[in-house]
Design a protein around this motif. Structure first.
Motif, mmCIF file in Angstrom:
data_model
loop_
_atom_site.group_PDB
_atom_site.id
_atom_site.type_symbol
_atom_site.label_atom_id
_atom_site.label_comp_id
_atom_site.label_asym_id
_atom_site.label_seq_id
_atom_site.Cartn_x
_atom_site.Cartn_y
_atom_site.Cartn_z
ATOM 1 N N ALA A 94 0.905 -1.281 0.005
ATOM 2 C CA ALA A 94 -0.007 0.192 0.023
ATOM 3 C C ALA A 94 0.822 0.869 0.261
ATOM 4 O O ALA A 94 2.075 1.146 0.523
ATOM 5 N N ILE A 95 0.369 2.310 -0.829
ATOM 6 C CA ILE A 95 0.957 3.621 -0.778
ATOM 7 C C ILE A 95 0.124 4.539 -0.018
ATOM 8 O O ILE A 95 -1.166 4.493 -0.271
ATOM 9 N N VAL A 96 0.534 5.163 1.058
ATOM 10 C CA VAL A 96 -0.501 6.321 1.662
ATOM 11 C C VAL A 96 0.301 7.591 1.659
ATOM 12 O O VAL A 96 1.563 7.690 2.096
ATOM 13 N N THR A 97 -0.305 8.572 1.185
ATOM 14 C CA THR A 97 0.417 9.881 1.215
ATOM 15 C C THR A 97 -0.149 10.550 2.509
ATOM 16 O O THR A 97 -1.246 10.469 2.860
ATOM 17 N N GLY A 98 0.569 11.526 2.980
ATOM 18 C CA GLY A 98 0.348 12.352 4.205
ATOM 19 C C GLY A 98 0.342 11.304 5.291
ATOM 20 O O GLY A 98 -0.585 11.428 6.006
ATOM 21 N N HIS A 99 1.307 10.270 5.217
ATOM 22 C CA HIS A 99 1.184 9.213 6.262
ATOM 23 C C HIS A 99 1.730 9.637 7.671
ATOM 24 O O HIS A 99 1.704 8.805 8.258
ATOM 25 N N VAL B 207 3.893 -0.905 3.541
ATOM 26 C CA VAL B 207 3.553 0.405 3.352
ATOM 27 C C VAL B 207 4.510 1.319 2.942
ATOM 28 O O VAL B 207 5.682 1.402 3.337
ATOM 29 N N LEU B 208 4.432 2.149 1.726
ATOM 30 C CA LEU B 208 5.254 3.242 1.361
ATOM 31 C C LEU B 208 4.534 4.260 1.676
ATOM 32 O O LEU B 208 3.414 4.696 1.165
ATOM 33 N N GLY B 209 5.170 5.311 2.530
ATOM 34 C CA GLY B 209 4.659 6.620 2.912
ATOM 35 C C GLY B 209 5.132 7.702 2.288
ATOM 36 O O GLY B 209 6.760 7.725 2.044
ATOM 37 N N LEU B 210 4.381 8.532 1.736
ATOM 38 C CA LEU B 210 4.956 9.693 1.077
ATOM 39 C C LEU B 210 4.491 10.951 2.041
ATOM 40 O O LEU B 210 3.293 11.217 1.957
ATOM 41 N N SER B 211 5.315 11.863 2.475
ATOM 42 C CA SER B 211 5.086 12.949 3.066
ATOM 43 C C SER B 211 6.265 13.938 3.351
ATOM 44 O O SER B 211 7.429 13.340 3.031
ATOM 45 N N ARG B 212 5.934 15.160 3.764
ATOM 46 C CA ARG B 212 7.266 15.788 3.818
ATOM 47 C C ARG B 212 8.015 15.371 5.019
ATOM 48 O O ARG B 212 9.245 15.918 5.247
ATOM 49 N N SER B 213 7.574 14.760 6.191
ATOM 50 C CA SER B 213 8.323 14.368 7.348
ATOM 51 C C SER B 213 7.821 12.745 7.535
ATOM 52 O O SER B 213 7.120 12.310 7.167
ATOM 53 N N LEU C 178 8.716 13.815 0.497
ATOM 54 C CA LEU C 178 8.330 14.270 -0.854
ATOM 55 C C LEU C 178 7.188 15.619 -0.419
ATOM 56 O O LEU C 178 6.370 15.108 0.240
ATOM 57 N N ASP C 179 7.407 16.737 -0.963
ATOM 58 C CA ASP C 179 6.497 17.618 -0.897
ATOM 59 C C ASP C 179 5.707 17.583 -2.057
ATOM 60 O O ASP C 179 5.839 17.875 -3.224
ATOM 61 N N LEU C 180 4.341 17.063 -1.860
ATOM 62 C CA LEU C 180 3.281 16.811 -3.085
ATOM 63 C C LEU C 180 2.678 18.126 -3.620
ATOM 64 O O LEU C 180 2.065 17.987 -4.467
ATOM 65 N N LEU D 89 7.805 15.629 -7.383
ATOM 66 C CA LEU D 89 6.851 14.513 -7.631
ATOM 67 C C LEU D 89 7.257 13.889 -8.945
ATOM 68 O O LEU D 89 7.424 12.542 -8.994
ATOM 69 N N SER D 90 7.249 14.361 -9.917
ATOM 70 C CA SER D 90 7.623 13.873 -11.365
ATOM 71 C C SER D 90 9.136 13.314 -11.435
ATOM 72 O O SER D 90 9.255 12.047 -12.016
ATOM 73 N N HIS D 91 9.985 13.763 -10.899
ATOM 74 C CA HIS D 91 11.248 13.421 -10.711
ATOM 75 C C HIS D 91 11.363 12.350 -9.896
ATOM 76 O O HIS D 91 11.960 11.389 -10.400
ATOM 77 N N TRP D 92 10.534 12.223 -8.431
ATOM 78 C CA TRP D 92 10.651 10.982 -8.021
ATOM 79 C C TRP D 92 10.048 9.743 -8.678
ATOM 80 O O TRP D 92 10.565 8.588 -8.562
ATOM 81 N N LEU D 93 8.965 10.065 -9.368
ATOM 82 C CA LEU D 93 8.314 9.030 -10.054
ATOM 83 C C LEU D 93 9.315 8.319 -11.259
ATOM 84 O O LEU D 93 9.205 7.410 -11.605
ATOM 85 N N GLU D 94 10.143 9.205 -11.957
ATOM 86 C CA GLU D 94 11.004 8.989 -12.702
ATOM 87 C C GLU D 94 12.209 8.018 -12.221
ATOM 88 O O GLU D 94 12.753 7.336 -13.151
ATOM 89 N N SER D 95 12.408 7.969 -10.974
ATOM 90 C CA SER D 95 13.429 7.109 -10.480
ATOM 91 C C SER D 95 13.009 5.683 -10.145
ATOM 92 O O SER D 95 13.911 4.594 -9.933
ATOM 93 N N ASP D 96 11.657 5.386 -10.471
ATOM 94 C CA ASP D 96 11.105 4.211 -10.570
ATOM 95 C C ASP D 96 10.953 3.709 -9.272
ATOM 96 O O ASP D 96 10.897 2.229 -8.863
#
Length: 239
Positions: A4-9, A28-34, A48-50, A56-63
């Motif tokens: 699962a991916i959770v943003t603002g986790h 769980v993969l958490g995406l958040s500034r902290s 990651l600052d959404l 965000l695009s740069h991170w997605l390009e990292s695979d």
């Protein structure tokens, strides 16, 4: 393997959802500034600052997202991150605040949804949930930007459902009024910008706000349960 991916986790409702998914055996993969403290096994975190589309695009390009989802037997994306600002009537909102709200609340969610589906083509059970709001379905004074962004999420899942993507279940889910930092922001807003301020102060004082951990656990149970996706636009209080 369940992933699962959770943003603002890292806090509030997102932390409650992430904790419940971890307890349910999900990686769980958490995406958040902290970062979220206190969890180790099963949790990966990305700072990651959404609100920064380029980042965000740069991170997605990292695979990294695709690598995390590799070998998943079931996969979930919880687009939870969101901001309520700007809180003000039209004419006092400001260009940068409007742009950031649209970026965090809408653009990031849609970008991640697209990347998630592309990375899970071989996964038989994949689920996408936008954490929406009653404000997307009912207008509130001072919240025109927030209302518009949450309505966009509701309509996004309707369009995605019409695409008929194999193995994908979608839902836009309102969590109710939760005792989070967002509520603190609302209560600190001058009444001239938000005429309903005292109503939300009253909810806090009367103990009527939902607990993030309890609501997060209920959302996680629904998202991973058999009834998810039966209705496209829902409210956790009615499920």
């Amino acid at each position: 393997m369940k992933k699962a991916i959770v943003t603002g986790h890292s806090k509030g409702l997102g932390a409650g959802i992430a904790a419940a998914l971890l307890e349910g055996g999900y990686n769980v993969l958490g995406l958040s500034r902290s970062a979220l403290p206190g969890f180790e096994s099963g949790l990966e975190q990305v700072a990651l600052d959404l609100g920064d589309t380029a980042a965000l695009s740069h991170w997605l390009e990292s695979d990294e997202l695709a690598d995390f989802l590799e070998h998943a037997e079931s996969a979930v994306l919880v687009n939870n991150a969101g901001i309520v600002e700007p809180i003000a009537p039209l004419g006092r909102q400001g260009a940068s605040a409007i742009a950031r709200a649209v970026t965090v609340n809408v653009s990031a969610a849609l970008i991640l949804a697209d990347a998630f589906v592309a990375a899970t083509e071989s996964v038989a059970d994949r689920r996408l949930v936008h954490i929406s709001s009653g404000a997307g379905r009912h207008a509130y004074t001072g919240w025109s930007v927030y209302c518009a962004t949450k309505a966009a999420l509701d309509h996004h899942v309707r369009g995605v459902a019409d695409d008929g993507i194999a193995g994908l279940k979608v839902e836009s889910l309102a969590p109710g009024v939760i005792d989070t930092g967002m509520q603190a922001t609302i209560r600190s807003t001058p009444e001239e910008d938000f005429a309903l301020r005292e109503r939300f102060v009253g909810l806090k004082e009367s103990g009527a706000l939902g607990d993030p951990e309890t609501v997060g656990a209920k959302i996680a149970a629904h998202v991973t349960g058999p009834k998810f996706g039966a209705e496209l636009v829902t409210d956790i209080r009615e499920l």
